[in-house]
Write a protein that holds these residues in place. Structure first.
Motif, mmCIF file in Angstrom:
data_model
loop_
_atom_site.group_PDB
_atom_site.id
_atom_site.type_symbol
_atom_site.label_atom_id
_atom_site.label_comp_id
_atom_site.label_asym_id
_atom_site.label_seq_id
_atom_site.Cartn_x
_atom_site.Cartn_y
_atom_site.Cartn_z
ATOM 1 N N ARG A 187 0.824 -1.213 0.000
ATOM 2 C CA ARG A 187 0.000 0.000 0.000
ATOM 3 C C ARG A 187 0.861 1.267 0.000
ATOM 4 N NH1 ARG A 187 -2.125 -0.940 4.425
ATOM 5 N NH2 ARG A 187 -1.171 0.621 5.751
ATOM 6 N N LEU A 188 1.898 1.300 0.834
ATOM 7 C CA LEU A 188 2.745 2.488 0.934
ATOM 8 C C LEU A 188 3.583 2.704 -0.317
ATOM 9 C CD1 LEU A 188 3.893 2.201 4.648
ATOM 10 C CD2 LEU A 188 2.276 3.858 3.698
ATOM 11 N N THR A 189 4.135 1.637 -0.866
ATOM 12 C CA THR A 189 4.945 1.814 -2.077
ATOM 13 C C THR A 189 4.072 2.235 -3.247
ATOM 14 O OG1 THR A 189 4.898 -0.574 -2.497
ATOM 15 C CG2 THR A 189 6.829 0.295 -1.378
ATOM 16 N N ALA A 190 2.846 1.763 -3.320
ATOM 17 C CA ALA A 190 1.925 2.184 -4.380
ATOM 18 C C ALA A 190 1.542 3.655 -4.229
ATOM 19 C CB ALA A 190 0.673 1.311 -4.372
ATOM 20 N N ALA A 191 1.583 4.155 -2.989
ATOM 21 C CA ALA A 191 1.203 5.546 -2.723
ATOM 22 C C ALA A 191 2.391 6.507 -2.768
ATOM 23 C CB ALA A 191 0.513 5.644 -1.363
ATOM 24 N N GLY A 192 3.572 6.020 -3.157
ATOM 25 C CA GLY A 192 4.700 6.929 -3.284
ATOM 26 C C GLY A 192 5.932 6.562 -2.495
ATOM 27 N N GLY A 193 5.867 5.541 -1.692
ATOM 28 C CA GLY A 193 7.074 5.103 -0.996
ATOM 29 C C GLY A 193 6.850 4.768 0.451
ATOM 30 N N ALA A 194 7.472 3.699 0.876
ATOM 31 C CA ALA A 194 7.435 3.311 2.283
ATOM 32 C C ALA A 194 8.449 4.161 3.040
ATOM 33 C CB ALA A 194 7.752 1.832 2.435
ATOM 34 N N PRO A 195 8.124 4.565 4.242
ATOM 35 C CA PRO A 195 9.038 5.420 4.989
ATOM 36 C C PRO A 195 10.230 4.663 5.560
ATOM 37 C CG PRO A 195 7.147 4.899 6.335
ATOM 38 C CD PRO A 195 6.883 4.296 4.967
ATOM 39 N N VAL A 196 11.295 5.412 5.797
ATOM 40 C CA VAL A 196 12.403 4.940 6.621
ATOM 41 C C VAL A 196 11.917 5.094 8.060
ATOM 42 C CG1 VAL A 196 14.776 5.415 7.317
ATOM 43 C CG2 VAL A 196 14.095 5.682 4.910
ATOM 44 N N MET A 197 12.080 4.052 8.862
ATOM 45 C CA MET A 197 11.559 4.064 10.225
ATOM 46 C C MET A 197 12.673 3.841 11.236
ATOM 47 S SD MET A 197 8.068 1.797 9.902
ATOM 48 C CE MET A 197 8.909 0.306 9.401
ATOM 49 N N ARG A 198 12.471 4.368 12.409
ATOM 50 C CA ARG A 198 13.328 4.068 13.553
ATOM 51 C C ARG A 198 12.457 3.985 14.794
ATOM 52 N NH1 ARG A 198 15.954 2.687 10.098
ATOM 53 N NH2 ARG A 198 18.119 3.143 9.617
ATOM 54 N N HIS A 199 12.622 2.879 15.525
ATOM 55 C CA HIS A 199 11.923 2.641 16.783
ATOM 56 C C HIS A 199 12.942 2.764 17.914
ATOM 57 C CE1 HIS A 199 9.318 0.670 13.836
ATOM 58 N NE2 HIS A 199 8.355 0.687 14.741
ATOM 59 N N LEU A 200 12.719 3.670 18.830
ATOM 60 C CA LEU A 200 13.608 3.856 19.972
ATOM 61 C C LEU A 200 12.845 3.473 21.233
ATOM 62 C CD1 LEU A 200 14.952 7.366 18.925
ATOM 63 C CD2 LEU A 200 15.945 5.133 18.402
ATOM 64 N N HIS A 201 13.396 2.544 22.010
ATOM 65 C CA HIS A 201 12.727 2.023 23.194
ATOM 66 C C HIS A 201 13.394 2.559 24.459
ATOM 67 C CE1 HIS A 201 12.728 -1.688 20.387
ATOM 68 N NE2 HIS A 201 11.808 -0.855 20.002
ATOM 69 N N SER A 202 12.590 2.790 25.468
ATOM 70 C CA SER A 202 13.159 3.209 26.753
ATOM 71 C C SER A 202 12.237 2.789 27.900
ATOM 72 C CB SER A 202 13.385 4.726 26.784
ATOM 73 O OG SER A 202 12.151 5.409 26.745
ATOM 74 N N ASN A 203 12.776 2.874 29.102
ATOM 75 C CA ASN A 203 12.020 2.645 30.337
ATOM 76 C C ASN A 203 11.374 1.267 30.408
ATOM 77 O OD1 ASN A 203 12.724 5.270 31.006
ATOM 78 N ND2 ASN A 203 10.818 6.126 30.250
ATOM 79 N N TYR A 204 12.159 0.233 30.109
ATOM 80 C CA TYR A 204 11.661 -1.136 30.222
ATOM 81 C C TYR A 204 11.271 -1.440 31.666
ATOM 82 C CZ TYR A 204 13.726 -2.492 25.683
ATOM 83 O OH TYR A 204 14.044 -2.615 24.372
ATOM 84 N N ARG A 205 10.128 -2.078 31.830
ATOM 85 C CA ARG A 205 9.695 -2.609 33.114
ATOM 86 C C ARG A 205 9.233 -4.045 32.851
ATOM 87 N NH1 ARG A 205 8.253 1.983 31.965
ATOM 88 N NH2 ARG A 205 6.080 1.602 31.529
ATOM 89 N N ILE A 206 9.838 -4.986 33.538
ATOM 90 C CA ILE A 206 9.588 -6.397 33.280
ATOM 91 C C ILE A 206 9.150 -7.064 34.572
ATOM 92 C CG2 ILE A 206 10.639 -8.582 32.547
ATOM 93 C CD1 ILE A 206 12.556 -6.841 30.797
ATOM 94 N N LYS A 207 8.020 -7.779 34.482
ATOM 95 C CA LYS A 207 7.505 -8.533 35.618
ATOM 96 C C LYS A 207 7.285 -9.969 35.168
ATOM 97 C CE LYS A 207 5.232 -4.588 37.677
ATOM 98 N NZ LYS A 207 3.991 -3.957 38.094
ATOM 99 N N PHE A 208 7.690 -10.912 36.005
ATOM 100 C CA PHE A 208 7.560 -12.323 35.674
ATOM 101 C C PHE A 208 6.258 -12.873 36.229
ATOM 102 C CE2 PHE A 208 12.030 -11.470 35.181
ATOM 103 C CZ PHE A 208 12.309 -12.132 33.997
ATOM 104 N N ALA A 209 5.404 -13.360 35.329
ATOM 105 C CA ALA A 209 4.176 -14.037 35.729
ATOM 106 C C ALA A 209 4.481 -15.494 36.072
ATOM 107 C CB ALA A 209 3.150 -13.960 34.600
#
Length: 151
Positions: free
Chosen positions: A69-91
């Motif tokens: 869909r994006l390439t047909a509409a003119g191009g897929a974006p360059v993306m960057r995902h930045l993660h922070s503040n992980y909180r992990i709980k064990f079930a």
């Protein structure tokens, strides 16, 4: 205050790594190789594009359809995902609930981008990860809510 056993501390590192590998797959391949990345369980529950996908195959199909869909509409974006503040709980020993913040940039064109590019979104992410029979941690559930969104 978080207090983990040595085994849980090792699991925290493995969980953060699989989440980082997930983000890298989205950044480098736009999710087109999500199945090959081996970061999601086969029965993953994955909320994206405004609806739930109930398997790895359905999630991979979403990313392929979005790319088309994006390439047909003119191009897929360059993306960057930045993660922070992980909180992990064990079930359980092999099941964890994770929350973190995601800062997401996307822009169509060829990098490096010069000039202003504000984030597309800031989201609160909720994930679950399970350790499989081989000992690998994988994402079994993904959901997020955008707190800030570029207009």
């Amino acid at each position: 205050m978080a207090k983990f056993s040595l085994e849980q501390a090792a699991a925290v590192a493995a969980i953060q790594q699989v989440i980082n590998e997930w983000g890298d797959e989205l950044d480098q391949n736009s999710g087109l190789k999500i199945a090959e990345a081996k970061v999601l369980t086969d029965d993953v529950q994955y909320f994206v594009g405004g609806e739930w996908r109930e398997s790895l195959a359905a999630t991979a199909q979403f990313y392929q359809d979005r790319w088309d869909r994006l390439t047909a509409a003119g191009g897929a974006p360059v993306m960057r995902h930045l993660h922070s503040n992980y909180r992990i709980k064990f079930a359980a020993d092999d099941h964890a609930a994770i929350t973190f913040q995601l800062l997401f940039f996307a822009k169509v064109g060829e990098p490096p981008f010069v000039g202003y590019c504000d984030p597309l979104a800031v989201a609160d992410v909720r994930m679950e990860c399970r350790r499989d029979e081989t000992g690998d941690w994988k994402i079994s559930r993904f959901d997020s809510g955008q707190i800030f969104q570029r207009g």
